[in-house]
Write an enzyme that holds these catalytic residues in place. Structure first.
Site, PDB file in Angstrom:
ATOM      1  N   LYS A 298       4.393  -6.180  -4.761  1.00 24.59           N
ATOM      2  CA  LYS A 298       5.027  -5.893  -3.695  1.00 24.59           C
ATOM      3  C   LYS A 298       4.876  -6.970  -2.374  1.00 24.59           C
ATOM      4  CE  LYS A 298       5.069  -1.504  -3.283  1.00 24.59           C
ATOM      5  NZ  LYS A 298       4.909  -0.139  -3.116  1.00 24.59           N
TER       6      LYS A 298
ATOM      7  N   LYS B 199      -5.325  -0.088  -3.507  1.00 22.58           N
ATOM      8  CA  LYS B 199      -4.886   1.466  -3.383  1.00 22.58           C
ATOM      9  C   LYS B 199      -6.201   2.043  -3.448  1.00 22.58           C
ATOM     10  CE  LYS B 199      -0.850   3.429  -3.164  1.00 22.58           C
ATOM     11  NZ  LYS B 199       0.355   3.030  -2.455  1.00 22.58           N
TER      12      LYS B 199
END
Ligand code: NAD
Length: 471
Positions: free
Chosen positions: A93, A105
């Site tokens: 991304k 994450k």
């Protein structure tokens, strides 16, 4: 919905599907694909009279650029596989939208609704302390942000814990993004992912060739949209598509049911109704749908899944009637479902492009924190005065007077929100066309996800190649 393969495996298979077209050496592909660091932790937190052992994670998928970046999720479904999948998606991304970070994450395996605010604060602060202990957080190391089940409140606790443990660190505010605007956040971050979804979808809907393929006219106005999940991403996606794109939001699906109105639901009013009653159900003028899984299978032009992964699997994919699936959530379409949907001629706008608005504005927030100054502070007055002089000159030269409201519009210097939205729009439009260029130049590729992966692979591999690690 459950899928036969895990979320992480799904991301890896999508990676491999694109990697075969990349022409990159297998060692380099392997380095890009794997998670660089996985921190699995357990820590005790006092809940009432008991101690509860909390399971949590932070995964840094790629260190090719630093800091790494990615949200923190609070949900009972959190596990290592899920956090690894989400971290990997963050790497691709960031590359797609030219945000100079590696992917990461975090997740805490809890049901946040089960705890009081004070207990959630204790859990968040302890999690942050664990990250600090292992050097897994910092403005130049790893910068978390909100995700499913978290928001600006949690980010405020994180930055406060970090700043108090790293006393004197002048850049401490940049250790996390998505903070409240009053605590070194940035205007426009809360809406950013949903607004990015709007810009990305609007761009696809403007492409005549693609619209012909799915039997739609160009433009967003009047398009019938179903949104799954009325949380941060879903509510802003729906509201902005309705208010700025004139789309007709015919259905909103939540975990406890869905509401439907063929003429369109007023999203701002629906959010008020949910806030007042605790549910979207029984919204005046709308029909309740008891099983929200059925709602996403209904006839529509665009389906926006904005809840969780694996919502469309091989089981329900044959029944999906949308012409376009705009992935606002991460991983809503399982790998096995994708082939079925593509064969049906459905266009999928992939998560790692479409929901990149959040990380884009997080990047702006991080830059703001490092510069210690709000965007627009230096130039707003200067621009305003320059535009006023220009307008006066035009009035003098033409002998005509420009109306007050027009004058205000023409002479306004940009505020932070104007600059943030403009930067986000530029990013989403640019990245869409980069992906489309790859899609058009490679006839063997017939979907936007593979094209987006290839875009990301080209950029990440050039970073590694410039380091001279790989021949
Ligand atoms: P959120 O917690 O604010 O909202 C999620 C919503 O989905 C909630 O209202 C929840 O009740 C609803 N939901 C849960 N299960 C559902 C079901 N089965 N059917 C329908 N609705 C259901 O979370 P969010 O931040 O909006 O994140 C949503 C998705 O977007 C996640 O996949 C997340 O990873 C992704 N995402 C979020 C951001 C961000 O900035 N917050 C950025 C990029 C991607």
């Amino acid at each position: 919905m459950s899928s036969n393969i895990s979320f992480y495996e799904s991301v890896q298979r999508n990676f491999e599907k694109a990697a075969q077209y990349s022409g990159l050496p297998s060692g380099l592909l392997e380095q890009i694909k794997v998670c660089n660091a996985v921190y699995q932790m357990r820590f005790p937190v006092r809940i009432g009279e008991e101690f509860e052992v909390i399971e949590a994670y932070r995964v840094q998928h790629s260190h090719h650029r630093l800091p790494t970046k990615g949200g923190i999720r609070y949900d009972l479904g959190v596990n290592q596989d899920e956090v690894m999948a989400l971290a990997a998606l963050m790497t691709y991304k960031c590359a797609i939208v030219d945000v100079p970070f590696g992917g990461a994450k975090g997740g805490i395996r809890i049901n946040p609704k089960k705890y009081t605010e004070k207990q959630l604060e204790n859990i968040t602060r302890r999690y942050t302390a664990e990250l600090i202990r292992k050097n897994f957080i910092g403005p130049g190391i790893d910068v978390p942000a909100p995700d499913y089940g978290t928001g600006s409140k949690e980010m405020a606790w994180i930055v406060d814990t970090y700043a108090s443990m790293k006393h004197g660190d002048i850049d401490a505010a940049a250790c996390v993004t998505g903070k409240p605007v009053t605590q070194n956040g940035i205007t426009g971050r809360e809406e950013a992912t949903g607004r990015g979804v709007f810009y990305g979808l609007r761009e696809l809907l403007s492409i005549e060739d693609d619209m012909k393929k799915v039997g739609l006219t160009t433009g967003m106005a009047g398009k019938k949209i179903i949104v799954q999940g009325l949380g941060n991403v879903g509510s802003y996606s729906a509201k902005i598509c309705q208010e700025e794109g004139n789309a007709t939001i015919i259905c909103i699906a939540e975990w406890d049911g869905a509401v439907y109105n063929a003429d369109g639901l007023d999203i701002a009013a629906l959010i008020k109704h949910r806030n007042a009653t605790g549910s979207i159900k029984n919204f005046p003028g709308a029909t309740n749908i008891a099983d929200s899984k059925e709602a996403i299978e209904m006839e529509c032009d665009v389906l926006i899944p904005a809840a969780l992964e694996n919502q469309i699997t091989a089981e329900n994919a044959p029944r999906i009637k949308a012409k376009i699936i705009a992935e606002a959530a991460n991983g809503p379409v399982a790998f096995e479902a994708e082939e079925i949907l593509l064969k049906k001629g459905i266009i999928i706008l992939p998560d790692m492009y479409l929901n990149a608005g959040g990380v884009t504005v997080s990047y702006f927030e991080w830059l703001k924190n490092l510069s210690h100054m709000r965007f627009g502070r230096m130039e707003k007055r200067f621009d305003h005065n320059t535009y006023q002089n220009l307008v006066s000159l035009v009035e003098r030269m033409t002998g005509k007077t420009i109306g007050e409201s027009e004058k205000n519009f023409l002479t306004k210097g940009a505020d932070e929100i104007d600059l943030v939205r403009s930067g986000l729009e530029e990013t989403m439009v640019n990245s869409f066309h980069q992906i489309r260029e790859v899609y058009l130049s490679r006839p063997e590729i017939n979907d936007y996800r593979t094209a987006a992966f290839l875009c990301a692979l080209n950029k990440i591999s050039s970073d590694y190649l410039s380091l001279g690690i790989f021949p």
